[in-house]
Design a protein around this motif. Sequence first.
Motif, mmCIF file in Angstrom:
data_model
loop_
_atom_site.group_PDB
_atom_site.id
_atom_site.type_symbol
_atom_site.label_atom_id
_atom_site.label_comp_id
_atom_site.label_asym_id
_atom_site.label_seq_id
_atom_site.Cartn_x
_atom_site.Cartn_y
_atom_site.Cartn_z
ATOM 1 N N ALA A 370 1.007 -1.120 0.007
ATOM 2 C CA ALA A 370 -0.075 -0.014 -0.076
ATOM 3 C C ALA A 370 0.909 1.326 0.096
ATOM 4 C CB ALA A 370 -0.972 -0.029 1.126
ATOM 5 N N ILE A 371 1.916 1.114 0.767
ATOM 6 C CA ILE A 371 2.915 2.263 1.000
ATOM 7 C C ILE A 371 3.693 2.526 -0.395
ATOM 8 C CG2 ILE A 371 4.464 3.538 2.068
ATOM 9 C CD1 ILE A 371 1.927 3.217 3.640
ATOM 10 N N GLU A 372 4.174 1.490 -0.938
ATOM 11 C CA GLU A 372 5.065 1.547 -2.086
ATOM 12 C C GLU A 372 4.414 1.656 -3.398
ATOM 13 O OE1 GLU A 372 9.206 -0.422 -0.615
ATOM 14 O OE2 GLU A 372 7.845 -1.921 -1.476
ATOM 15 N N THR A 390 3.322 10.602 8.734
ATOM 16 C CA THR A 390 4.498 10.032 8.292
ATOM 17 C C THR A 390 5.614 10.739 9.046
ATOM 18 O OG1 THR A 390 4.669 11.552 6.559
ATOM 19 C CG2 THR A 390 3.768 9.377 6.237
ATOM 20 N N VAL A 391 5.384 11.781 9.866
ATOM 21 C CA VAL A 391 6.215 12.350 10.760
ATOM 22 C C VAL A 391 5.715 12.963 11.912
ATOM 23 C CG1 VAL A 391 7.604 14.526 11.064
ATOM 24 C CG2 VAL A 391 7.121 13.698 8.794
ATOM 25 N N TYR A 392 6.512 12.240 13.080
ATOM 26 C CA TYR A 392 6.026 12.352 14.518
ATOM 27 C C TYR A 392 7.026 13.333 15.054
ATOM 28 C CZ TYR A 392 3.051 8.296 13.833
ATOM 29 O OH TYR A 392 1.867 7.621 13.209
ATOM 30 N N PRO A 418 10.528 17.089 13.895
ATOM 31 C CA PRO A 418 10.546 15.735 13.606
ATOM 32 C C PRO A 418 11.404 14.922 14.614
ATOM 33 C CG PRO A 418 10.875 17.073 11.508
ATOM 34 C CD PRO A 418 11.118 17.968 12.690
ATOM 35 N N ILE A 419 10.727 13.993 15.222
ATOM 36 C CA ILE A 419 11.627 13.050 16.006
ATOM 37 C C ILE A 419 11.593 11.569 15.473
ATOM 38 C CG2 ILE A 419 11.565 11.680 18.425
ATOM 39 C CD1 ILE A 419 11.775 14.779 18.434
ATOM 40 N N LEU A 420 10.473 11.365 14.537
ATOM 41 C CA LEU A 420 10.519 10.012 13.775
ATOM 42 C C LEU A 420 9.958 10.386 12.520
ATOM 43 C CD1 LEU A 420 10.953 7.019 13.265
ATOM 44 C CD2 LEU A 420 8.786 6.562 14.295
ATOM 45 N N THR A 421 10.529 10.035 11.325
ATOM 46 C CA THR A 421 9.857 10.363 9.886
ATOM 47 C C THR A 421 10.063 9.005 9.058
ATOM 48 O OG1 THR A 421 11.034 12.675 9.861
ATOM 49 C CG2 THR A 421 10.139 11.516 7.876
ATOM 50 N N PHE A 422 8.738 8.587 8.453
ATOM 51 C CA PHE A 422 8.672 7.433 7.522
ATOM 52 C C PHE A 422 8.770 8.207 6.143
ATOM 53 C CE2 PHE A 422 6.179 6.094 11.301
ATOM 54 C CZ PHE A 422 6.774 4.723 11.455
ATOM 55 N N LEU A 423 9.967 7.778 5.803
ATOM 56 C CA LEU A 423 10.390 8.372 4.497
ATOM 57 C C LEU A 423 9.411 7.939 3.307
ATOM 58 C CD1 LEU A 423 14.375 7.722 4.699
ATOM 59 C CD2 LEU A 423 13.160 9.631 5.321
ATOM 60 N N ASP A 424 9.556 8.935 2.384
ATOM 61 C CA ASP A 424 8.434 8.976 1.047
ATOM 62 C C ASP A 424 9.171 7.504 0.107
ATOM 63 O OD1 ASP A 424 7.058 10.629 2.165
ATOM 64 O OD2 ASP A 424 7.196 12.225 0.506
ATOM 65 N N VAL A 455 12.672 5.683 9.138
ATOM 66 C CA VAL A 455 12.191 4.352 8.452
ATOM 67 C C VAL A 455 11.834 4.510 7.065
ATOM 68 C CG1 VAL A 455 10.627 2.372 8.883
ATOM 69 C CG2 VAL A 455 11.351 3.512 10.982
ATOM 70 N N SER A 456 12.314 3.382 6.302
ATOM 71 C CA SER A 456 11.987 3.378 4.785
ATOM 72 C C SER A 456 10.575 2.762 4.403
ATOM 73 C CB SER A 456 13.173 2.939 3.847
ATOM 74 O OG SER A 456 13.083 1.492 4.357
ATOM 75 N N PRO A 457 10.154 2.996 3.351
ATOM 76 C CA PRO A 457 8.877 2.327 3.026
ATOM 77 C C PRO A 457 9.013 0.836 3.339
ATOM 78 C CG PRO A 457 9.176 4.030 1.564
ATOM 79 C CD PRO A 457 10.338 3.953 2.334
#
Length: 649
Positions: A370-372, A390-392, A418-424, A455-457
């Motif tokens: 779903a993400i990728e 996606t950004v905390y 940003p403390i934690l980011t889920f990268l695009d 964290v990457s997808p």
Amino acid sequence: MKRIQIKTLIGTVVLTLFLVSCSDILEEQPRSIYEPGFFKTEKGVYGGLTSMYAHLRYVYGQAYYYNTCLTGTDEVTYAQSADANFKDMDLSGAGSITPTSSRADVLWGAAFSNINTASGIIENAAAVGTISDALIAEARFFRAFDYFMLVQTFGGVALDLGAGELKFNTAPARTSVRNTVPEVYTKAIFPDLLKAVADLPESGRVTGGATKTLARLFLAKAYLTYGWWLQNPNNIPTYPETDRTDLDGHDAQWYFQQAYDVATSGIENPGDFGLEETYYDVNWAPNDRNKETLLYADHTETSEFYNGGSLTYGSGGAPDNFAVWMMTWNYTNIRSSFSNSGWTAMSSVQREAEQHLGRPWTRMCPTIGAIENTFADKTNDSRYDGTFTTVYRGNWDKAGISDPVYNANYLPVNPGDPILTFLDEEPATAIDYSNSTFKSNIGAGVLPGRADYVVSPSGISRIVYPGLWKLGVYRTDNGNGLGQPNAASTRPFVIAKFSELYFVAAEAAVKGATTKAGKSAKELINVLRARAGKWRWDNNGNTAKVQDNSASMIAATPATIDINFILAERSREYFGEGYRWLDLVRTQKWSEIAGSYEICGSSYGDHTPQTVTRDIQSYHYLRPIPQGQIDGMQMSDAEKAAYQNPGYN
């Protein structure tokens, strides 16, 4: 989590609420039960109508029903803290769907009592003498709505609740006979919706009330769904067994054409409704109940009485709106440090009643696919940014903490950073997930020069994954603090949107409907894709972004639109809103599209994608009749066995 079994007999009558006709809002008063003659009074008719809106809260926003609509699809799998309620629905070997475990019992338990209420109004309202056709049409809409949801989920269901087909039943019925799918559509759903389209007003009688546009949407959806059922491209069995023959003598193509015609009529005659300018505005909490919203299960933070639940804690049951908890992972475990030379742990992202955050339960998570893949274009298309958190960001200041804080690479961070980011996308530089000197306690990684963990997808897992921003909680009474994050959401749970008229018409066009000028499948889909390319705000970047990528979005649309593309677009538009299982079942694409998925494991630091295969059998395209219903009927064992959908005995 305790599994709650709801034993509801067809034909029972439940809680009702009153409506004051001169107001533009629903005025609710508890009432324990209806007397048979209650609907022969004006007060009774208004009370019954109000109860129909209230009954939506017992289905929509109810997290276990929400789970049945998503878990097991290409959008969602079970998360690290899931119990059997969620693992069973995934069909991946962690559990199995049974008449006892299926949480489609939520729909079954709420729908039949509401259908009976609607029948009581329809039968008796005319005798009152002061009830308009428009008011009766509201009851007709809800009776059709509930039957439509039931027939999609369970197959054919009973039209006779104890007093005759579509008759108001005043005594508990302990026997039942299921009608066939064609009977449910042609005797109940289509006649009621056609009458609702004819008699409902363009503007709702009350805020959020049923309208002509709403009825057109569901009539078009019913025509489309029934057309697919008649066509049955993958030979999926139905129950009760019957020929795929329409009782009115029409073929599937006739119904696809009707779906197209009704949907485009809704687009051309929108009444008070229309599309929001940007996708962000559709789901932005301060803009709830916007012009794109046709139907919702309502909640409010202004009153516990009108909210239907506590404003300070969540019960974990209906009528609370607690669906979004399920796809909210435990971000509160994120730790930063008070020291820039060692580990002096502190909670940098605390539980907050804010749309990006909320109450974590970690029961459901998005798949890597779903993400990728679904959201492959995260640059032009705003829907990924308008769907997920996606950004905390740090919010320790709202808990009264003022000390300096340090994060990845020993770099300082401030509240709001940003403390934690889920990268695009996967970064050019490999993420260091093994950093040992200032290692993330939740297994996130670091990149050179960045103060946020990443964290990457391909690294999302059952325990750490992007949250669902679009359904996130929202309160205006937080002040300068964290607010009431343990309460259920006080936002309305949206059930139907104006935008779906475009999808229904486009799908019908793909199925062969003759189209109008300017409204081919591609042109209809491009209206929504163009809107998705328009940005006014970068949600996860937390900054204004006025950008129009609509030309790029339109240019990327395939020359020929097929069902798979429409399903992908529907997922981008409605991800996590509870549409997906019904979409895949309608089109008979469930096993093809969701037969396997990728996700990383349930432990912090597990970033190795695993391919999981689902065992989706043809009988799974119907949910089982709840065991409580079977047990409660006074019928022979053979009759009870015959009542159950095949594969679940």
